[in-house]
Design a protein around this motif. Structure first.
Motif, PDB file in Angstrom:
ATOM      1  N   ARG A  81       0.896  -1.002   0.406  1.00  0.00           N
ATOM      2  CA  ARG A  81       0.161  -0.188  -0.172  1.00  0.00           C
ATOM      3  C   ARG A  81       1.159   1.235  -0.299  1.00  0.00           C
ATOM      4  O   ARG A  81       0.159   2.259  -0.852  1.00  0.00           O
ATOM      5  N   ASP A  82       1.811   0.904   0.916  1.00  0.00           N
ATOM      6  CA  ASP A  82       2.348   2.599   0.872  1.00  0.00           C
ATOM      7  C   ASP A  82       3.603   2.753  -0.488  1.00  0.00           C
ATOM      8  O   ASP A  82       3.591   3.670  -0.731  1.00  0.00           O
ATOM      9  N   GLU A  83       3.992   1.785  -0.567  1.00  0.00           N
ATOM     10  CA  GLU A  83       4.700   2.093  -2.361  1.00  0.00           C
ATOM     11  C   GLU A  83       3.290   2.481  -3.314  1.00  0.00           C
ATOM     12  O   GLU A  83       3.951   3.427  -3.792  1.00  0.00           O
ATOM     13  N   GLU A  84       2.161   2.362  -4.038  1.00  0.00           N
ATOM     14  CA  GLU A  84       1.692   2.203  -3.912  1.00  0.00           C
ATOM     15  C   GLU A  84       0.681   3.620  -3.933  1.00  0.00           C
ATOM     16  O   GLU A  84       0.560   5.000  -4.717  1.00  0.00           O
ATOM     17  N   LEU A  85       1.175   3.940  -3.078  1.00  0.00           N
ATOM     18  CA  LEU A  85       1.175   5.112  -2.544  1.00  0.00           C
ATOM     19  C   LEU A  85       1.702   6.930  -3.010  1.00  0.00           C
ATOM     20  O   LEU A  85       1.402   7.582  -3.499  1.00  0.00           O
ATOM     21  N   ALA A  86       2.997   6.100  -2.307  1.00  0.00           N
ATOM     22  CA  ALA A  86       4.228   6.569  -3.115  1.00  0.00           C
ATOM     23  C   ALA A  86       3.704   6.616  -5.092  1.00  0.00           C
ATOM     24  O   ALA A  86       4.253   7.947  -5.206  1.00  0.00           O
ATOM     25  N   ARG A  87       3.389   5.948  -5.669  1.00  0.00           N
ATOM     26  CA  ARG A  87       3.445   6.150  -7.236  1.00  0.00           C
ATOM     27  C   ARG A  87       2.400   6.509  -7.354  1.00  0.00           C
ATOM     28  O   ARG A  87       2.464   7.811  -8.579  1.00  0.00           O
ATOM     29  N   LEU A  88       1.018   6.535  -6.942  1.00  0.00           N
ATOM     30  CA  LEU A  88       0.159   7.701  -7.112  1.00  0.00           C
ATOM     31  C   LEU A  88       0.407   9.035  -6.788  1.00  0.00           C
ATOM     32  O   LEU A  88      -0.264   9.939  -7.913  1.00  0.00           O
ATOM     33  N   LEU A  89       0.948   9.257  -5.600  1.00  0.00           N
ATOM     34  CA  LEU A  89       1.131  10.859  -5.389  1.00  0.00           C
ATOM     35  C   LEU A  89       1.877  11.147  -6.956  1.00  0.00           C
ATOM     36  O   LEU A  89       1.796  12.691  -6.671  1.00  0.00           O
ATOM     37  N   ALA A  90       3.109  10.236  -7.352  1.00  0.00           N
ATOM     38  CA  ALA A  90       3.800  10.955  -8.160  1.00  0.00           C
ATOM     39  C   ALA A  90       3.482  11.147  -9.601  1.00  0.00           C
ATOM     40  O   ALA A  90       3.669  11.687 -10.224  1.00  0.00           O
ATOM     41  N   LEU A  91       2.117  10.289  -9.619  1.00  0.00           N
ATOM     42  CA  LEU A  91       1.266  10.080 -10.744  1.00  0.00           C
ATOM     43  C   LEU A  91       0.551  11.488 -11.049  1.00  0.00           C
ATOM     44  O   LEU A  91      -0.069  12.239 -11.539  1.00  0.00           O
ATOM     45  N   GLY A  92       0.368  12.203 -10.064  1.00  0.00           N
ATOM     46  CA  GLY A  92      -0.175  13.144  -9.548  1.00  0.00           C
ATOM     47  C   GLY A  92      -1.473  13.487  -8.976  1.00  0.00           C
ATOM     48  O   GLY A  92      -2.689  14.093  -8.531  1.00  0.00           O
ATOM     49  N   ALA A  93      -1.791  11.870  -8.227  1.00  0.00           N
ATOM     50  CA  ALA A  93      -3.009  11.985  -7.263  1.00  0.00           C
ATOM     51  C   ALA A  93      -2.273  13.203  -6.110  1.00  0.00           C
ATOM     52  O   ALA A  93      -1.345  13.319  -5.557  1.00  0.00           O
TER      53      ALA A  93
END
Length: 130
Positions: A81-93
Motif C-alpha cells: 500500500r505505501d509503495e503504491e501510495l508513493a507511485r500514485l502521488l508521483a502520478l498526480g494524485a
C-alpha cells in the motif's frame, strides 16, 4: 435476465487528461483502432483483457461535492500500500485523508487531478501477513 456493467463513466473537465492519468494508475490502455485524442469529448480506457472499461466524458462543470461512488484500489502482486501510495502521488494524485492505523490496517483516501476521490488499500500479501 441479468444486466452487465459495460463500463464506468466519469464526468471530466478534460476527458483526455483523465484517461491518461487513470491509464497510468491502472495499467489500462486505449483502443489502438480508436485512440483517445486531446480534443475528444469522450475517452475510453480498458484493462488488458478488456473486462473492465472506464469512460471519461467532458462536462462543463467541476466536481462540487464528495463522490457517491468511488474506486477502491489494491496494489498488484509487487509492493504494498505505501509503495503504491508513493507511485500514485508521483502520478498526480493528492492525499485527502490518511486512514492508516498503527497496526498496519486501514487505507488512504486520494483524489485524482480533477478531485474525484478513490482509496488505496493494503495488498493481498499485506492482508495475508496478519
Amino acid at each position: 435476465m441479468t444486466a452487465l456493467i459495460s463500463h464506468t463513466s466519469f464526468d471530466s473537465l478534460d476527458a483526455h487528461a483523465q484517461s491518461v492519468f487513470w491509464a497510468k494508475v491502472l495499467d489500462f490502455h486505449e483502443d489502438p483502432e480508436d485512440p483517445n485524442q486531446p480534443d475528444d469529448d469522450e475517452c475510453m480506457i480498458s484493462s488488458a483483457d478488456g473486462s473492465q472499461r472506464l469512460l471519461f466524458i467532458n462536462v462543463p462543470d467541476r466536481k462540487q461535492v464528495k463522490n457517491r461512488v468511488h474506486l477502491d484500489l489494491q496494489p498488484a502482486e509487487v509492493g504494498g500500500r505505501d509503495e503504491e501510495l508513493a507511485r500514485l502521488l508521483a502520478l498526480g494524485a493528492t492525499e485527502v485523508a490518511d486512514r492508516r492505523l498503527p497496526d498496519g490496517t486501514g487505507w488512504v483516501v486520494l483524489a485524482d487531478p480533477e478531485g474525484n476521490e478513490f482509496c488505496i488499500l493494503r495488498s493481498e500479501a499485506e492482508r495475508s501477513a496478519v
